[in-house]
Design a protein around this motif. Structure first.
Motif, short mmCIF file in Angstrom:
data_model
loop_
_atom_site.label_atom_id
_atom_site.label_comp_id
_atom_site.label_asym_id
_atom_site.label_seq_id
_atom_site.Cartn_x
_atom_site.Cartn_y
_atom_site.Cartn_z
N ARG A 565 10.44 -24.49 18.28
CA ARG A 565 9.74 -24.94 17.08
C ARG A 565 10.61 -24.66 15.85
N LEU A 566 10.88 -25.70 15.08
CA LEU A 566 11.64 -25.57 13.85
C LEU A 566 10.77 -25.99 12.68
N LYS A 567 10.69 -25.12 11.66
CA LYS A 567 9.95 -25.43 10.45
C LYS A 567 10.95 -25.49 9.30
N VAL A 568 11.08 -26.66 8.69
CA VAL A 568 12.13 -26.87 7.68
C VAL A 568 11.53 -27.49 6.43
N ARG A 569 12.29 -27.32 5.34
CA ARG A 569 11.94 -27.97 4.08
C ARG A 569 12.88 -29.16 3.87
N ARG A 570 12.33 -30.26 3.38
CA ARG A 570 13.18 -31.43 3.16
C ARG A 570 14.29 -31.14 2.17
N SER A 571 14.00 -30.35 1.16
CA SER A 571 15.00 -30.06 0.12
C SER A 571 16.09 -29.12 0.60
N HIS A 572 15.85 -28.35 1.68
CA HIS A 572 16.84 -27.41 2.19
C HIS A 572 16.97 -27.56 3.72
N ILE A 573 17.03 -28.82 4.15
CA ILE A 573 16.95 -29.07 5.59
C ILE A 573 18.14 -28.49 6.35
N ILE A 574 19.34 -28.55 5.76
CA ILE A 574 20.53 -28.02 6.44
C ILE A 574 20.42 -26.51 6.57
N ASP A 575 20.14 -25.82 5.47
CA ASP A 575 20.07 -24.36 5.50
C ASP A 575 18.99 -23.88 6.46
N ASP A 576 17.81 -24.48 6.37
CA ASP A 576 16.70 -24.03 7.22
C ASP A 576 16.99 -24.28 8.70
N ALA A 577 17.49 -25.46 9.01
CA ALA A 577 17.73 -25.81 10.42
C ALA A 577 18.83 -24.96 11.03
N LEU A 578 19.94 -24.80 10.30
CA LEU A 578 21.05 -24.05 10.86
C LEU A 578 20.72 -22.57 11.00
N VAL A 579 19.96 -22.02 10.07
CA VAL A 579 19.58 -20.61 10.17
C VAL A 579 18.67 -20.39 11.37
N GLU A 580 17.68 -21.24 11.57
CA GLU A 580 16.76 -21.06 12.68
C GLU A 580 17.46 -21.27 14.03
N LEU A 581 18.32 -22.27 14.10
CA LEU A 581 19.04 -22.50 15.36
C LEU A 581 20.00 -21.37 15.67
N GLU A 582 20.60 -20.81 14.64
CA GLU A 582 21.52 -19.68 14.85
C GLU A 582 20.76 -18.47 15.41
N MET A 583 19.57 -18.23 14.91
CA MET A 583 18.78 -17.11 15.40
C MET A 583 18.40 -17.33 16.87
N VAL A 584 18.02 -18.54 17.20
CA VAL A 584 17.66 -18.84 18.59
C VAL A 584 18.86 -18.65 19.51
N ALA A 585 20.02 -19.16 19.08
CA ALA A 585 21.23 -19.06 19.90
C ALA A 585 21.64 -17.61 20.12
N MET A 586 21.43 -16.76 19.12
CA MET A 586 21.82 -15.36 19.24
C MET A 586 20.82 -14.57 20.10
N GLN A 587 19.52 -14.85 19.96
CA GLN A 587 18.52 -14.06 20.67
C GLN A 587 18.36 -14.50 22.13
N ARG A 588 18.21 -15.79 22.36
CA ARG A 588 18.02 -16.29 23.73
C ARG A 588 18.39 -17.77 23.76
N ALA A 589 19.63 -18.03 24.16
CA ALA A 589 20.13 -19.40 24.12
C ALA A 589 19.35 -20.33 25.04
N LEU A 590 18.69 -19.76 26.07
CA LEU A 590 17.90 -20.61 26.97
C LEU A 590 16.74 -21.29 26.25
N ASP A 591 16.31 -20.74 25.10
CA ASP A 591 15.24 -21.37 24.35
C ASP A 591 15.65 -22.72 23.79
#
Length: 917
Positions: A565-591
């Motif tokens: 699940r990704l929750k993003v703002r249209r005005s900051h879509i790059i920052d929000d998406a990359l930060v959330e995906l980075e956290m997922v990749a670091m914690q459990r890439a299988l997610d």
């Protein structure tokens, strides 16, 4: 081998005579290689051919015998017990013996009388006795399978038809011995010319038909046909003595087959064979096609027995037989596609791995001009079977041996086609990306209770094809195949396949190899069909991850997180998406392999697929904006490329790779414009000089001109050193030495090729090595367990990512469905399509964006989009609306075409965001 062959052949003849067309499907396993299963017409033809062959054998056995003076078969002229018969009497008696399933002495008495030894002794009688015993045993087994052994009306009809055909030649049987050309000796190019000329001038068909029959029924004879001339090596005494000894043996022996087997010829002369068989095409095909079809069917049966059971034939001889058989010109009769060709395909399956590899090499290097003919013939067989067979749940296309065996043989043609084209070295490989398996103790413990969860850590990668390993070939190295890869697609087959069944068979075959799956032969399937198989695999993976997450929550190990699940703002879509995906990749890439669900902050859009489509489109627009600095725009090719001087971190390129992988994983098409070299590199192949053609056409053409410049003044004409220069995104000039002290090394005729290769390697590999390695790592994190690389070529991966480039809205109109009271004949619908077809390409893209959430054409074209237009009330001033998740366009029934066009254009021009629908 002969006695075994007789037994098998007699068994098949017995079965053909006692079966009827209604039992054809049940006898499929008893007649391997022939066109069985559905379709009584094909079965009747097979039975008629088998009956005809047996009756001919009885006929010639009664008249000429088997050639063994000690024969004790009272139905053989050689035994002395059979009475002298006229040809007409022999024909009638042959039909009676066929009904009685009488004993046969030799596997081919109607072709060449022969013995098993050069001198007649008791062993010949023993051979006959053994053969008779096996024949009886085999026939007894067949009668057990088909209890009705009495003569049926259909059997009588077939026998009468066969008798009529045989009687055409009976009256002139006195000339039989004069028609045995060379006594079964191999055909040569000169002999074929002579036979064809004689046939055309005198209209006497017998010499040609007899020669073809003798050659094309026995593998031992056919393998020695069209041999190259033995070179004159007078200095080599051993070879000279060997040739003299073999020649003497050939003259002194009376056994043609033995003579042929004892001579090791210099090898098949494919060019001579092709010329001879092309000359045969000057003779009207109706003169010899029926006889040649029967001969090729018999040849296939003997090859199968020799390869599968007796192991008597050598690999080289078997390969020669297949090469010659597929050089036969178009026979122009349905029996070839329905009977002979399936039998040849079935026999080819029993070639050993090294034999398949040799056949591929012979076709690649010596039969290039025949590759298209071979491919088209196999495609015709598959298409004919698919469109003429009514497949059911109990008999699917995967069960049709005529189709599956032709597909297996086509794989050899597929590899030969690559070898015949332009191949690059297999050393140009990207460094492998290894994603460490994440240890999940709870998941491993739950595997014992819930086996489905074990899918998450299991690598279902397809092993390398053994034939590809034997040939040392990879599709990534095929720069330009001899025939385009697209010619291997079979669309009727792709449409007929039930992908649920094929995907199940595919997964089963990867583990035990017992099920046939067309996904194991991806070259024959269209990209759209394969994408459906990939979709099933990804959905199973998502379902597995969802179950694991729920089980974790049940035991209290972790909160329930069934989706990514990704929750993003249209005005900051790059920052929000990359930060959330980075956290997922670091914690459990299988997610990352969970189903993606996107939520735009402040909007009431429930993501059933449409929200994710817009998310990917918006994030791609920003990431690939040159102002962002991560990618540069190539004006010549209108593509995006990695910025070698980017200030962004490797982690951000990794996250962009994750976005690309997620798009494929979630079946979303992206508006990205990468050159083809990016997809080749993603699949593991480094960029090379030829990749510059679509990366930078101007540079490629300039280097190509230099490589083709052959004058001695190249250094003065180009004045180029091994130091190159390029500009960064800020316009600064940057210089790089391709070799040490490159500024002092000028490009000359001797080193110009090295310069071009180093130049391309720097631009496509070295200069962006850091950025691309991070990008590819992110991509692999999502797709590492996928069959993407096994099923798709780089060109197909591009289609998978970017969609089709064919904006054919006529296809969309044909596939569109209607709801809510609309039909194809409604005036509003007619006006709608009239407006749509008049739109510009840009406006058509906007319409797709409005109705589906993406302006890209799905894989396979707009016919696969499945658009639904629903009536949304009577005439009003409201704009059209859409459910992008389900490709549904809600259209009020406007009174006029002008009002419809006005409202539609406003709707598609201002369609960003989600409201309450």
């Amino acid at each position: 081998m002969n006695s075994k062959g007789e037994s098998d052949e007699a068994s098949r003849g017995s079965e053909a005579s006692s079966s009827n067309s209604d039992t054809a499907p049940s006898n499929k396993e008893n007649s391997p290689g022939l066109c069985t299963g559905a379709g009584s017409t094909t079965a009747d033809r097979m039975k008629r051919a088998a009956a005809k062959q047996l009756i001919e054998r009885y006929f010639y056995q009664l008249l000429d015998g088997c050639g063994n003076p000690n024969c004790d078969n009272r139905y053989c002229a050689s035994s002395g017990e059979a009475r002298n018969l006229t040809p007409n009497e022999a024909a009638a008696e042959a039909i009676k013996l066929f009904y009685k399933e009488a004993r046969l002495c030799d596997s081919l008495p109607n072709k060449v009388p022969r013995t098993e030894a050069s001198t007649c002794d008791s062993s010949a009688s023993a051979t006959c006795t053994e053969t008779n015993t096996k024949d009886k045993a085999s026939k007894k087994d067949k009668r057990t399978e088909s209890p009705s052994s009495s003569t049926s009306p259909s059997q009588e009809n077939k026998a009468e038809e066969t008798n009529a055909e045989t009687s055409q030649n009976v009256s002139q049987h006195d000339d039989y011995r004069s028609l045995r050309h060379n006594n079964g000796a191999p055909l040569t190019e000169e002999r074929m010319y002579q036979l064809c000329d004689e046939c055309l001038s005198s209209k006497n068909l017998k010499p040609l038909m007899r020669a073809l029959g003798e050659a094309f029924t026995q593998p031992a004879i056919l393998a020695r046909c069209f041999q190259g001339k033995i070179p004159d090596e007078s200095s080599n005494c051993d070879k000279k003595k060997k040739c003299e000894k073999e020649s003497e043996a050939m003259c002194s022996s009376s056994d043609p087959d033995k003579d042929v087997d004892s001579i090791s010829g210099p090898g098949l002369d494919v060019s001579s064979c092709r010329r001879a068989l092309q000359y045969l095409s000057k003779v009207p095909s109706e003169y010899y096609s029926s006889a040649l079809v029967t001969a090729l069917t018999t040849l296939a049966e003997h090859l199968e027995i020799d390869l599968r059971i007796t192991k008597k034939i050598s690999m080289d001889d078997a390969v020669n037989c297949f090469v010659i058989a597929f050089e036969v010109p178009d026979l122009g009769c349905s029996d070839y596609l329905e009977i002979a060709l399936p039998a040849l395909c079935h026999a080819a399956e029993h070639l050993p791995l090294k034999g398949q590899a040799k056949l591929a090499r012979v076709w690649a290097y010596e039969c290039k001009d025949s590759l298209r003919h071979i491919l088209e013939t196999l495609q015709q067989l598959i298409t004919l079977r698919v469109i003429s067979t009514n497949y059911t749940r109990d008999f699917q296309v995967q069960d049709d041996e005529s189709v599956t065996m032709a597909t297996k043989l086509m794989k050899i043609v597929y590899y030969a086609n690559m070898l015949a084209g332009v191949m690059e070295p297999n050393s140009l490989r990207e460094e492998p990306i290894v994603i460490a398996n994440q240890f999940d103790p709870l998941g491993d413990a739950l595997d014992h209770l819930y086996p489905l969860s074990s899918l998450k850590n299991t690598k279902h990668a397809q092993p390398d094809d053994p034939l590809a390993i034997e040939l040392n070939i990879n599709v990534l190295d095929a720069r330009k195949p001899y025939l385009p890869f697209e010619e291997f697609y079979n669309e009727p087959l792709s449409d007929a396949i039930e992908m649920e069944t094929d995907f199940t068979n595919y997964k089963t075959e990867l583990s035990n190899g017992k099920k046939f799956a067309f996904l194991k032969y991806p070259f024959i399937l269209t990209a759209a069909t394969k994408s459906l198989g990939l979709y099933y695999e990804n959905r199973i993976r998502m379902y597995s991850e969802r179950r694991v997450s729920l089980l974790h929550a049940v035991v209290g190990a972790a909160p329930s997180m069934p989706f990514l699940r990704l929750k993003v703002r249209r005005s900051h879509i790059i920052d929000d998406a990359l930060v959330e995906l980075e956290m997922v990749a670091m914690q459990r890439a299988l997610d990352l392999k969970k189903q993606l669900v996107v939520e735009f902050e402040g909007e009431q859009g429930v993501d059933e697929g449409g929200v994710s489509k817009e998310f990917f489109q918006l994030i791609v627009e920003e990431i690939f904006n040159p102002d962002y600095g991560m990618f540069t725009y190539q004006p010549d090719s209108h593509t995006m490329w990695f910025n070698p001087t980017s200030f962004e971190t490797e982690a951000q390129f990794t996250l962009i790779g994750i976005v690309l992988g997620l798009a494929i994983y979630n079946n979303v098409i992206l508006a990205v414009n990468f050159p083809m070299v990016v997809y080749r590199k993603l699949m593991g192949k480094k960029g090379s000089f030829e990749d510059l053609a679509d990366w930078n056409p101007d540079l490629y053409n300039g280097l190509k001109d230099m490589l083709q410049y052959n004058e001695d003044d190249l250094q003065e004409a180009y004045y180029q050193t091994f130091r190159i220069g390029y500009r960064d995104v800020f316009g600064n000039n940057i210089f790089h030495d391709l070799k040490q002290n490159g500024d002092s090394i000028f490009v000359t005729q001797d080193n110009k090729k090295e310069f071009a290769e180093l130049y391309a390697d720097f631009l496509l590999n070295s200069s962006v090595a850091t950025q691309f390695a991070a990008f590819r790592r992110g991509f692999v994190m999502v797709t590492d367990e996928s069959q993407l690389g096994a099923l798709f070529r780089p060109e197909e991966v591009e289609t998978l990512v970017c969609g089709s480039k064919n904006f054919d809205f006529n296809e969309l109109e044909k596939s569109t469905e209607y709801d809510g009271g609309f039909t194809a004949e409604s005036q509003t619908i007619k006006d709608f399509w009239s407006i749509v077809h008049s739109l510009s390409l840009e406006d058509k893209r906007k319409l797709l964006q409005f109705t589906t959430g993406s302006d890209r054409v799905p894989v396979g074209g707009l016919s696969n989009l499945k658009l639904v237009i629903a009536r949304n009330g009577p005439d009003c001033d409201r704009l059209p609306t859409a459910h992008t998740c389900f490709n549904v366009l809600l259209l009020p029934e406007y009174d006029t075409k002008e009002k419809l066009e006005d409202r539609l254009m406003k709707a598609i021009s201002y369609s960003k965001g989600f409201g309450m629908l």
